[in-house]
Design a protein around this motif. Structure first.
Motif, PDB file in Angstrom:
ATOM      1  N   ALA A 109      -4.188  -2.643  -8.078  1.00  0.00           N
ATOM      2  CA  ALA A 109      -4.162  -1.360  -7.377  1.00  0.00           C
ATOM      3  C   ALA A 109      -3.208  -0.372  -8.028  1.00  0.00           C
ATOM      4  O   ALA A 109      -3.522   0.821  -8.156  1.00  0.00           O
ATOM      5  CB  ALA A 109      -3.775  -1.583  -5.914  1.00  0.00           C
ATOM      6  N   ARG A 158      -4.309   3.188  -9.490  1.00  0.00           N
ATOM      7  CA  ARG A 158      -3.749   4.410  -8.915  1.00  0.00           C
ATOM      8  C   ARG A 158      -3.107   5.269  -9.997  1.00  0.00           C
ATOM      9  O   ARG A 158      -3.276   6.500 -10.002  1.00  0.00           O
ATOM     10  CB  ARG A 158      -2.723   4.069  -7.836  1.00  0.00           C
ATOM     11  CG  ARG A 158      -2.177   5.304  -7.135  1.00  0.00           C
ATOM     12  CD  ARG A 158      -1.137   4.960  -6.076  1.00  0.00           C
ATOM     13  NE  ARG A 158      -0.718   6.143  -5.347  1.00  0.00           N
ATOM     14  CZ  ARG A 158       0.213   6.152  -4.406  1.00  0.00           C
ATOM     15  NH1 ARG A 158       0.817   5.011  -4.070  1.00  0.00           N
ATOM     16  NH2 ARG A 158       0.543   7.272  -3.788  1.00  0.00           N
ATOM     17  N   ALA A 180      -7.518   1.954  -3.564  1.00  0.00           N
ATOM     18  CA  ALA A 180      -7.328   1.866  -2.115  1.00  0.00           C
ATOM     19  C   ALA A 180      -7.921   0.572  -1.563  1.00  0.00           C
ATOM     20  O   ALA A 180      -7.344  -0.055  -0.661  1.00  0.00           O
ATOM     21  CB  ALA A 180      -7.968   3.072  -1.437  1.00  0.00           C
ATOM     22  N   ARG A 181      -9.068   0.165  -2.092  1.00  0.00           N
ATOM     23  CA  ARG A 181      -9.676  -1.078  -1.610  1.00  0.00           C
ATOM     24  C   ARG A 181      -8.811  -2.297  -1.921  1.00  0.00           C
ATOM     25  O   ARG A 181      -8.882  -3.316  -1.243  1.00  0.00           O
ATOM     26  CB  ARG A 181     -11.071  -1.248  -2.233  1.00  0.00           C
ATOM     27  CG  ARG A 181     -12.118  -0.321  -1.636  1.00  0.00           C
ATOM     28  CD  ARG A 181     -13.511  -0.708  -2.089  1.00  0.00           C
ATOM     29  NE  ARG A 181     -13.750  -0.426  -3.496  1.00  0.00           N
ATOM     30  CZ  ARG A 181     -14.202   0.727  -3.973  1.00  0.00           C
ATOM     31  NH1 ARG A 181     -14.442   1.741  -3.150  1.00  0.00           N
ATOM     32  NH2 ARG A 181     -14.413   0.885  -5.251  1.00  0.00           N
ATOM     33  N   ARG A 182      -7.985  -2.188  -2.959  1.00  0.00           N
ATOM     34  CA  ARG A 182      -7.141  -3.321  -3.349  1.00  0.00           C
ATOM     35  C   ARG A 182      -5.765  -3.286  -2.689  1.00  0.00           C
ATOM     36  O   ARG A 182      -4.964  -4.202  -2.875  1.00  0.00           O
ATOM     37  CB  ARG A 182      -6.974  -3.347  -4.872  1.00  0.00           C
ATOM     38  CG  ARG A 182      -8.256  -3.718  -5.602  1.00  0.00           C
ATOM     39  CD  ARG A 182      -7.990  -3.672  -7.124  1.00  0.00           C
ATOM     40  NE  ARG A 182      -9.136  -4.157  -7.866  1.00  0.00           N
ATOM     41  CZ  ARG A 182     -10.175  -3.401  -8.234  1.00  0.00           C
ATOM     42  NH1 ARG A 182     -10.192  -2.128  -7.915  1.00  0.00           N
ATOM     43  NH2 ARG A 182     -11.184  -3.916  -8.914  1.00  0.00           N
ATOM     44  N   CYS A 183      -5.451  -2.195  -1.993  1.00  0.00           N
ATOM     45  CA  CYS A 183      -4.134  -2.075  -1.349  1.00  0.00           C
ATOM     46  C   CYS A 183      -4.071  -2.963  -0.111  1.00  0.00           C
ATOM     47  O   CYS A 183      -4.886  -2.823   0.812  1.00  0.00           O
ATOM     48  CB  CYS A 183      -3.878  -0.622  -0.939  1.00  0.00           C
ATOM     49  SG  CYS A 183      -3.337   0.439  -2.283  1.00  0.00           S
ATOM     50  N   ASP A 184      -3.091  -3.839  -0.069  1.00  0.00           N
ATOM     51  CA  ASP A 184      -2.888  -4.676   1.117  1.00  0.00           C
ATOM     52  C   ASP A 184      -2.137  -3.923   2.212  1.00  0.00           C
ATOM     53  O   ASP A 184      -2.319  -4.196   3.399  1.00  0.00           O
ATOM     54  CB  ASP A 184      -2.111  -5.942   0.742  1.00  0.00           C
ATOM     55  CG  ASP A 184      -2.893  -6.831  -0.215  1.00  0.00           C
ATOM     56  OD1 ASP A 184      -4.133  -6.867  -0.086  1.00  0.00           O
ATOM     57  OD2 ASP A 184      -2.269  -7.471  -1.077  1.00  0.00           O
ATOM     58  N   GLN A 188       0.148   2.498   2.137  1.00  0.00           N
ATOM     59  CA  GLN A 188      -0.157   2.819   0.751  1.00  0.00           C
ATOM     60  C   GLN A 188      -1.637   3.166   0.591  1.00  0.00           C
ATOM     61  O   GLN A 188      -2.002   4.040  -0.198  1.00  0.00           O
ATOM     62  CB  GLN A 188       0.219   1.641  -0.159  1.00  0.00           C
ATOM     63  CG  GLN A 188       1.711   1.483  -0.388  1.00  0.00           C
ATOM     64  CD  GLN A 188       2.321   2.720  -1.024  1.00  0.00           C
ATOM     65  OE1 GLN A 188       1.848   3.213  -2.042  1.00  0.00           O
ATOM     66  NE2 GLN A 188       3.388   3.226  -0.417  1.00  0.00           N
ATOM     67  N   ARG A 189      -2.492   2.469   1.329  1.00  0.00           N
ATOM     68  CA  ARG A 189      -3.919   2.772   1.238  1.00  0.00           C
ATOM     69  C   ARG A 189      -4.183   4.205   1.670  1.00  0.00           C
ATOM     70  O   ARG A 189      -4.978   4.928   1.047  1.00  0.00           O
ATOM     71  CB  ARG A 189      -4.709   1.802   2.110  1.00  0.00           C
ATOM     72  CG  ARG A 189      -6.222   1.997   2.036  1.00  0.00           C
ATOM     73  CD  ARG A 189      -6.942   0.952   2.852  1.00  0.00           C
ATOM     74  NE  ARG A 189      -6.614  -0.395   2.379  1.00  0.00           N
ATOM     75  CZ  ARG A 189      -6.960  -1.507   3.004  1.00  0.00           C
ATOM     76  NH1 ARG A 189      -7.635  -1.438   4.152  1.00  0.00           N
ATOM     77  NH2 ARG A 189      -6.636  -2.681   2.518  1.00  0.00           N
ATOM     78  N   LEU A 210      -5.851   7.030  -0.731  1.00  0.00           N
ATOM     79  CA  LEU A 210      -7.080   7.712  -0.310  1.00  0.00           C
ATOM     80  C   LEU A 210      -6.875   9.225  -0.224  1.00  0.00           C
ATOM     81  O   LEU A 210      -7.791  10.010  -0.499  1.00  0.00           O
ATOM     82  CB  LEU A 210      -7.535   7.164   1.047  1.00  0.00           C
ATOM     83  CG  LEU A 210      -8.175   5.771   1.019  1.00  0.00           C
ATOM     84  CD1 LEU A 210      -8.320   5.214   2.431  1.00  0.00           C
ATOM     85  CD2 LEU A 210      -9.539   5.816   0.322  1.00  0.00           C
ATOM     86  N   ALA A 225      -7.988   3.535   7.903  1.00  0.00           N
ATOM     87  CA  ALA A 225      -6.648   3.156   7.449  1.00  0.00           C
ATOM     88  C   ALA A 225      -5.571   3.762   8.338  1.00  0.00           C
ATOM     89  O   ALA A 225      -4.517   3.145   8.582  1.00  0.00           O
ATOM     90  CB  ALA A 225      -6.443   3.578   5.994  1.00  0.00           C
TER      91      ALA A 225
END
Length: 904
Positions: free
Chosen positions: A435, A439, A462-466, A470-471, A475, A501
């Motif tokens: 991520a 980014r 964003a899809r990889r942000c846990d 942060q997501r 986004l 989110a």
């Protein structure tokens, strides 16, 4: 005069004479090795009687020492450090490790360098001489050239000399002097000074050296050197010279050659060289016959190529041993880390960790280019794949911050190639990039790359942000790409992900930024958004941009999208605060937002200045997408001001960038500006054609933001062309999207369009509603356009008395703004009612240039001359020059009077 160098020496002489008369300037002296650049600089130094001299020479072994060259240059001037604005003193002092503090972005040190040089030259003209620039550390070059480009009205001359082909990009924008070879007559005189030479021999030497003075001297000492041509392509001149120097070194005994190798590694430090030679078994070395001079504890090579020959001519193992020994003898941790890195034969976790520490120290001092090199070298020496990737990503981020765009992209490509080797791939297809890397790649692309690629990378990141917070932030960046692209389909998708989110985060910053991005999505897709933006402004108002600089763009974007009279006041205060921190890396975008605010209110001259500064800094920082936006905004303002040539030039350049990058948002501004230009000039058919195509294109692309639609202008053009039925259709379509948005600015324009097509007996209601909506906005130009339209319709309905107040107000507003073309149209309409209109001369404040107005406004706020110079990245003398012109034009004599006349 120097032999064969009359023209070059005269050019330098003119600069020095100008400095003695109070004029500044810079000159980049370039040429191949041995061309005589250093000799020319020496002649300038001899002619510098009565001037304050600052000088520095690049040393190849110290290219990784952050701000080493800058400190060498400014060391005699550091006593003046506390006399420049405090934020700049803090930045420069921290960069040169003279004091603790923060540096800010990479341009903060350049701005401080400019201030310090100008302060140093207040008592006597100053000459700055920089030799071997190609070997200086990049942060120093950035700071010094930033200052060099702004030396105009202070008695400061900067001479920068370096090798052709190795420093072109570093010195771009500076006046240049290329030092070529001597002519045949001067070449013959030079050669025959040292050795007898036949005409045939001289002709051969001139043929292969092209008159290079050092080559002529060196090769004339070796009778056969000129004829040593290896098979195939002839060697370059530098190769020939290095070969000549290598042959001179070959006659020395092994101990002397070892000493020269160590001296090359140790940057000529005599004590370190002696201690290292002792450890390497070379003992007490006699360098009497070597091509070096020992002065004040420093071993100085006769020419940089001698040093290069001493280093490159040694076997790799000996070079590594020399670095290892010197590493134990130097106290500076950064130099020690680099020597150990150059001594390493294979990956080494300990050495890599030392380079990581060095990189972090460099970043803390604002030396991001040096930090990038350290991060990359640490990656090469890393033992684990994870460390290698993390450090390559850090190298990329530092390169981007330093403005090294090609290097940053190259490192990103390497990360992608590494990820391609990971089996399995992922659901997004292609490489498995984490991520943070995605980014970073997306952030770079938003500023100066493909916006489509930026959006894709940011969505994938964003899809990889846990972490939900942060997501949201990632986004929001993706939404910015959607905005510039005018991609409503992607905007809806990103907005949906944002909404999800936002439900999972309680972080105040993420919530405020996410709401802003969601609101923008609603506006550009025609699905609302104003409520979210209104809530976001309340949340963003309590965010400290110093602690959270990532919030700054959103703090400025939200009120611009609301376009009402209650949310814009914070903009100038935020940028003023940012200026006080001396950084300019963030200013292109911030100035663009401020210019938009100024251009849609009553501050047009300041808007022009803000746009122009944003454009200049966008070019200097490589922010090409931001450049396109600022050019488009200025083109729109040019059209309103009736500056036809400027409008077309700015729109043409912006459209080239917009077409290449898909920046539909800025493209719409450019096309509306050109259509409005035609309308103001009476070219109704051209205006109708251009604006009509723009409306259709926006509708086809789903861009339902009524603020982008030039509907009232199109209606005006169609009516002038006699196409009333089409005009009525446009009014109906525009009214629907304006009412769906519900903002006062779009509703006012919608009602104006309705008033244009209304029957003569029904014109009052739509125009009165329009003026009520205008009262809730700050865009006085649009208000004046509505009053002009209302007054014109009233006059043509034989209601001349009713028309006059609206037309008078329109004339006054247009004149105040500087929209002279529109003022002329309104004046003609007013005179048609039977009222005489007095023509106004352009005097007083209206006669100030944008730059003069910027200077006057900052001084009127209470800033000192030095603070104003620091804020505008000018020298104090330049500020004083503009202030004198302001006083003359305004017929005032004091700062107190200035504060009364100029609205800050």
């Amino acid at each position: 005069m120097l032999l064969g160098r009359q023209v070059e020496q005269q050019a330098l002489g003119r600069l020095l004479a100008g400095a003695r008369l109070g004029r500044g300037g810079a000159l980049a002296v370039t040429g191949e090795p041995g061309a005589g650049k250093t000799t020319l600089l020496g002649a300038a130094l001899e002619d510098a009687g009565g001037m304050r001299v600052l000088r520095a020479t690049g040393v190849e072994a110290e290219r990784e020492v952050p701000f080493g060259a800058l400190y060498s240059c400014l060391r005699p001037a550091v006593g003046d450090l506390d006399t420049i604005p405090a934020p700049q003193a803090e930045a420069l002092g921290a960069a040169m490790a003279l004091r603790t503090g923060t540096v800010g972005d990479r341009f903060a040190v350049g701005a401080a360098t400019l201030s310090l040089l100008c302060r140093h030259a207040e008592d006597a003209p100053a000459l700055i001489v920089l030799d071997d620039v190609q070997w200086m550390d990049r942060p120093s070059i950035d700071a010094l050239t930033f200052a060099a480009r702004r030396l105009d009205d202070d008695p400061v001359v900067m001479l920068l000399a370096g090798r052709s082909g190795e420093i072109g990009g570093d010195l771009a924008g500076l006046p240049a002097l290329e030092v070529g070879g001597l002519d045949r007559e001067a070449a013959g005189a030079l050669v025959r000074r040292g050795t007898p030479c036949t005409d045939a021999r001289l002709a051969r030497l001139y043929e292969i050296t092209a008159g290079n003075p050092l080559a002529l001297q060196e090769l004339s000492r070796e009778p056969a050197a000129a004829d040593r041509n290896p098979p195939g392509v002839p060697p370059t001149l530098t190769t020939r010279l290095q070969g000549a120097f290598a042959r001179r070194l070959a006659v020395l005994d092994p101990a002397a050659r070892t000493a020269l190798l160590v001296a090359a590694v140790a940057s000529g430090d005599e004590a370190v060289t002696a201690a290292a030679c002792e450890r390497l078994g070379a003992g007490d070395v006699d360098l009497a016959g070597a091509p070096v001079t020992v002065t004040a504890g420093t071993i100085v090579f006769d020419h940089p190529l001698v040093r290069a020959a001493a280093y490159s001519g040694a076997p790799p193992g000996e070079r590594r041993r020399a670095h290892a020994v010197v590493a134990d003898l130097v106290p500076d941790p950064d130099r020690r880390a680099w020597h150990l890195a150059l001594a390493a034969e294979r990956p080494d976790a300990d050495v890599a960790a030392l380079l990581v520490a060095s990189a972090r120290r460099s970043e803390a001092r604002g030396a991001h280019a040096v930090a990038s090199d350290a991060w990359e070298r640490s990656a090469r020496l890393s033992v684990t794949v994870g460390d290698r990737r993390d450090r390559l990503r850090s190298a990329c981020a530092a390169a981007w911050t330093a403005g090294l765009h090609p290097r940053a992209l190259g490192l990103l490509d390497e990360l992608a190639r590494d990820a391609d080797g990971v089996p399995g791939g992922d659901a997004d297809g292609g490489a498995v990039l984490d991520a943070a890397t995605l980014r970073l790649r997306g952030t770079i692309a938003v500023s100066s790359g493909s916006l489509v690629a930026a959006r894709e990378d940011l969505e994938a990141a964003a899809r990889r942000c846990d972490d939900a917070s942060q997501r949201v932030l990632v986004l929001a960046e993706a939404m910015q790409a959607c905005l510039y692209l005018g991609d409503t389909r992607a905007a809806r998708r990103v907005a949906s992900a944002l909404t999800a989110a936002l439900r999972r985060t309680e972080d105040p910053l993420a919530h405020a930024v996410g709401l802003t991005a969601a609101g923008i999505a609603g506006v550009i897709t025609g699905t609302g958004g104003l409520a979210e933006l209104d809530r976001a402004t309340e949340l963003l108002a309590v965010v400290d941009p110093h602690e959270h600089p990532e919030a700054m763009p959103w703090q400025l974007l939200a009120p611009l999208f609301l376009r009402d009279a209650t949310h814009g006041a914070r903009l100038r205060a935020l940028v003023a605060g940012e200026r006080s921190r001396a950084g300019v890396g963030a200013l292109p975008q911030l100035l663009f937002f401020v210019a938009r605010d100024q251009a849609t209110s009553a501050h047009w001259p300041r808007a022009v200045a803000s746009y122009e500064e944003s454009i200049a800094l966008s070019r200097e920082t490589g922010r090409t997408n931001q450049l396109a936006l600022s050019l488009a905004g200025l083109a729109e303002l040019d059209a309103r001001r009736g500056r036809a040539d400027d409008c077309r030039a700015h729109a043409e350049e912006s459209l080239r960038l917009c077409t290449a990058r898909g920046i539909r948002f800025a493209e719409a501004w450019c096309r509306q500006a050109l259509g409005d230009l035609d309308l103001g000039a009476g070219r109704a058919e051209q205006a109708a054609a251009g604006l009509g195509r723009l409306v259709e294109d926006l509708a086809a692309g789903g861009l339902d933001d009524p603020d982008l639609w030039p509907a009232p202008e199109l209606v005006d053009a169609l009516l002038r062309c006699g196409e009333r039925s089409r005009a009525v259709e446009v009014v109906a379509r525009f009214a629907a999207v304006a009412e769906a948005k519900g903002g006062p600015w779009s509703l006012a324009r919608s009602e104006r369009a309705r008033g244009l097509v209304a029957a003569s007996d029904d014109i009052d209601l739509p125009f009165r509603r329009a003026l009520e909506h205008h009262a809730a906005t700050v865009d006085v130009f649009e208000t004046a356009r509505t009053r002009l339209a209302y007054g014109t319709r009233l006059r043509r309905a034989a209601r001349r008395v009713d028309a006059r107040p609206h037309l008078r107000a329109a004339v006054q507003t247009f004149q105040d703004l500087g929209a002279e073309g529109w003022a002329g149209v309104a004046s003609s309409e007013l005179e048609a009612t039977g009222e005489k209109v007095a023509r106004r001369d352009v005097t007083g404040r209206d006669a100030l240039t944008p730059q003069e107005l910027q200077v006057a406004a900052l001084l009127a706020e209470g800033r000192t001359t030095r603070e104003t110079a620091a804020a505008l990245f000018l020298s104090p003398k330049t500020v004083e020059y503009h202030l004198r012109k302001v006083y003359t034009k305004l017929d005032i004599h004091s700062r107190a009077e200035l504060a009364e006349v100029v609205d800050p």
